[in-house]
Design an enzyme around this catalytic site. Structure first.
Site, mmCIF file in Angstrom:
data_model
loop_
_atom_site.group_PDB
_atom_site.id
_atom_site.type_symbol
_atom_site.label_atom_id
_atom_site.label_comp_id
_atom_site.label_asym_id
_atom_site.label_seq_id
_atom_site.Cartn_x
_atom_site.Cartn_y
_atom_site.Cartn_z
ATOM 1 N N HIS A 147 0.836 -1.196 0.000
ATOM 2 C CA HIS A 147 0.000 0.000 0.000
ATOM 3 C C HIS A 147 0.876 1.254 0.000
ATOM 4 O O HIS A 147 2.050 1.210 0.339
ATOM 5 C CB HIS A 147 -0.901 0.016 1.233
ATOM 6 C CG HIS A 147 -2.085 -0.898 1.124
ATOM 7 N ND1 HIS A 147 -2.000 -2.248 1.415
ATOM 8 C CD2 HIS A 147 -3.379 -0.669 0.744
ATOM 9 C CE1 HIS A 147 -3.195 -2.806 1.227
ATOM 10 N NE2 HIS A 147 -4.039 -1.882 0.822
ATOM 11 N N LYS B 206 -0.807 4.801 4.715
ATOM 12 C CA LYS B 206 -1.629 3.829 5.447
ATOM 13 C C LYS B 206 -0.992 3.583 6.809
ATOM 14 O O LYS B 206 0.207 3.356 6.912
ATOM 15 C CB LYS B 206 -1.714 2.523 4.649
ATOM 16 C CG LYS B 206 -2.616 1.473 5.278
ATOM 17 C CD LYS B 206 -2.848 0.293 4.322
ATOM 18 C CE LYS B 206 -3.722 -0.773 4.961
ATOM 19 N NZ LYS B 206 -5.063 -0.278 5.350
#
Lengths: 267, 267, 267, 267
Positions: free
Chosen positions: D156, D160
């Site tokens: 990601h 995040k």
């Protein structure tokens, strides 16, 4: 610190807006002007989806506009019809054009080169502003010295018309400069369905995948005894080009010659 | 053409057999001897699963054996207990050792260096003979100048005991030489299960996958604005090391110093 | 526990040897015979590179040999010239053939089916014994219901002659069973070099990469709005087929019909 | 054809705007209302960056607003503070909530279930509206029956905060439902740097890569004898969720029970 004064042509386009937003984030760059056929008279910050910056979008570029903006650099992301004229206007105004618009042919590039020499004002032109893609091509060329067997797989969204992509072709051409002429694959291999083995450029097979959802991706895959080596670049958005454009502005503004290709600005 | 005369120590091992087969395929190399604790007296071609070559496997290495074989190079894939003694024996016999056996510590390498200088006979030592892996590490280091954010994912068969792999650690160390100290990831990131973010070496996160079926793979993944750049090496078999070993033999046999690392032999 | 008694035809071949080694590892399987044109009279354990097993390799298969071995199953990895005769011999001897040899045509398969029904003895035939490849094809078919846009990239060693691979064709055929007829890519797309867009099977583009070092790999790549879904299988060695063959032996030995395809034995 | 009448709560947010644009493209859906704390009184088409649609954004949801809009479905992408109240308001108004907002705990979901039963009005809740991700999880679970050894790699963007991702945890939990308890990796394996082997959930190792430029990606990698099988999902933009949301609207509007999970709507 003296800031580099930047004028953006094609400011209302998708690339233009992204360039505007990127310039505004850099402390050493000052946005001094923006032109486009669309949104004339509007604040360019609003057009680019950010806040007011106090620079309105003006119409067709001319020498006076660039001079009165005291621009050091003109970033051009317009269109094939305007780019030559804009670049010449910049040079004549003593402003270095950083040309991102594609579509200039050899004759037009020569025309720019002649003007650059006559006016002693630099210019910079790059077919690809993605630093990652440039490194991929460089590594591919270097790998080919040791791993002459290579296939290229490029993957793009399915709205792309041409196959193979320009980057795939340039990658293959780079490899062909360093490797000996050779045929790849088994001499008796055959296609049960035509096209299975892809496009053949000098013995290098190029495969073009087109699918919705994809953006712009390329893998250069080398095979050797008991191993493979892969170099892959994935571009997920227009932002991918911004570090290369910002770098080009910084490296170009004191140029006095024509430079073609971002790789010239990487160590 | 004068051929390079090669002696292989550890000829009955898996790497040794592969080296034997590879040497036999090269026109400029001549296999002149082979030693091992196993299969003594047998023809080394049979042991390596190919045809008779007229060279029998002998027992523990000594100077006379190497001298009477008129070896130019000793390739050593024995074990940590034998490699230092074998290397010194080779140097004293005027034979350049190409050392693939791992496990030499700093003091032992120094000992070899001192002897090399005294005897004016070269030596070559490489922790990794895979040209693909060396290129991966080189490209990783070069990429880090432009893409400082990087994670390393290394994947091996599940019989491997140590994690991260030596290659992953070397890759990270190479990157750390060129990038500024930095922290990666969000400052407030947190692990819901410990270890999720992998091993941290100087801010670089290393992830070690272990699964049956896999062999030896590594991906170095760089992330930047709107893009990623990935360099991946897959080793599928021991053959992966052969081109690097053959290259090392060719480059080493006239050495008069100690060289460490296959990258010294790549342009 | 009664063990399943297995006879292996083609025991000296590369697949045959691998099958022998695999059978010897399973507690519920008993190797009761082995035939081949090569190594007749030798212990099959030696031929397969493991220890003596007390079963010698015999010559051409006949009913008596199979009967006296009290075989339940005949695993056939011979060649296109022998497989039909061997399968019929097995059925006539009351032994279920598990047929891994490729090359049977439709007429020959019908001949086996007729004999199976007449003799009330089962038979099993699979073009692919790799469970991973079967799952890949199954998932591909399932994905196509939601993601109709798909390209297939198959990658093999460069000694493979045909392109696309049989597995790629089967994968595409499976997808075509579930998706509506459609054209992929932009209607105005064009190839600057012929073959760039790969082989076209019912609108699905298949790309065949051939490189030394590679073994047998395939990626099925689906693209949809803002996303892609990829299913990839990598076969690194002949071992990849062993779990499927062992499973087939276990599932076949009590069959009384002809079953084609390993997917029938997966839940 | 009767159109399904849809009301969107959280219409000014990034997901809300994307949902608005998607609904407007579907012939069988009619946008009948939109609410948000931002942009009240503005036409929701303008807010979503498309053209005027004749629906103004209203303030906090109440029963009268939903009733007078004659909504069939309420799509909720608001925030953890509003979602429970909004869902209950919808049910009381006889409108089926399609809940995309995350953060509801078990007690709150129970509260919705009770109300659904009392009012005989359905509700739908999904932690993930990506059809591709749902298929990935389904295939992973199916693969684990045959390939119990698995590592999960999720990648990601570096903004995040939590690791592993919710999708990775759900994937692992699904696998654990079907496979026997087991330990992966060599029993004597060891970490030279803590965390190298990732997070351990029931023996499954999860590796969380965080890099700028990345979006949301996950690979589930299975290893077996001589092979690997990989299932990978790449989400490139919020559009990835739209087909799942549109499907949920169509499947939910006649519900009379609480359904949790998009997989219930896939065959």
């Amino acid at each position: 610190m003296k800031k580099i004064r930047v004028f953006v042509a094609g400011a209302s386009g998708k690339m233009g807006q992204e360039v505007i937003r990127s310039i505004l984030k850099e402390d050493d760059l000052l946005l001094v002007g923006a032109s486009d056929t669309r949104h004339q008279g509007m604040d360019v910050g609003f057009v680019a989806g950010t806040q007011r910056v106090g620079v309105d979008i003006t119409g067709p570029l001319d020498i006076d506009t660039l001079r009165s903006a005291k621009a050091d650099v003109l970033v051009d992301f317009t269109n094939p019809q305007s780019v030559l004229k804009n670049s010449k206007t910049a040079i004549l105004a003593g402003v270095v054009p950083v040309i991102g618009t594609t579509g200039l042919d050899e004759a037009e590039i020569s025309e720019i080169r002649v003007l650059v020499e006559k006016e002693n004002v630099g210019a910079f032109l790059a077919p690809n502003f993605s630093i990652g893609a440039i490194l991929m091509m460089r590594f591919a060329k270097e790998s080919a010295k040791y791993f002459p067997h290579v296939d290229i797989i490029e993957l793009h969204h399915d709205q792309k018309l041409d196959a193979p992509s320009g980057t795939a072709l340039k990658t293959a051409e780079g490899i062909l400069e360093v490797r000996e002429p050779m045929v790849q694959g088994h001499p008796n291999e055959y296609e049960k369905i035509p096209g299975a083995r892809g496009a053949d450029l000098g013995g290098i097979h190029i495969h073009s995948v087109r699918l919705p959802g994809l953006i712009a991706h390329q893998e250069v895959l080398f095979g050797g005894l008991g191993q493979s080596l892969s170099i892959r670049h994935d571009a997920f958005s227009r932002e991918t080009y911004m570090p290369g454009i910002i770098l080009s502005i910084r490296k170009s503004y004191e140029l006095t010659e024509l430079i073609v290709g971002l790789d010239n600005f990487l160590d």
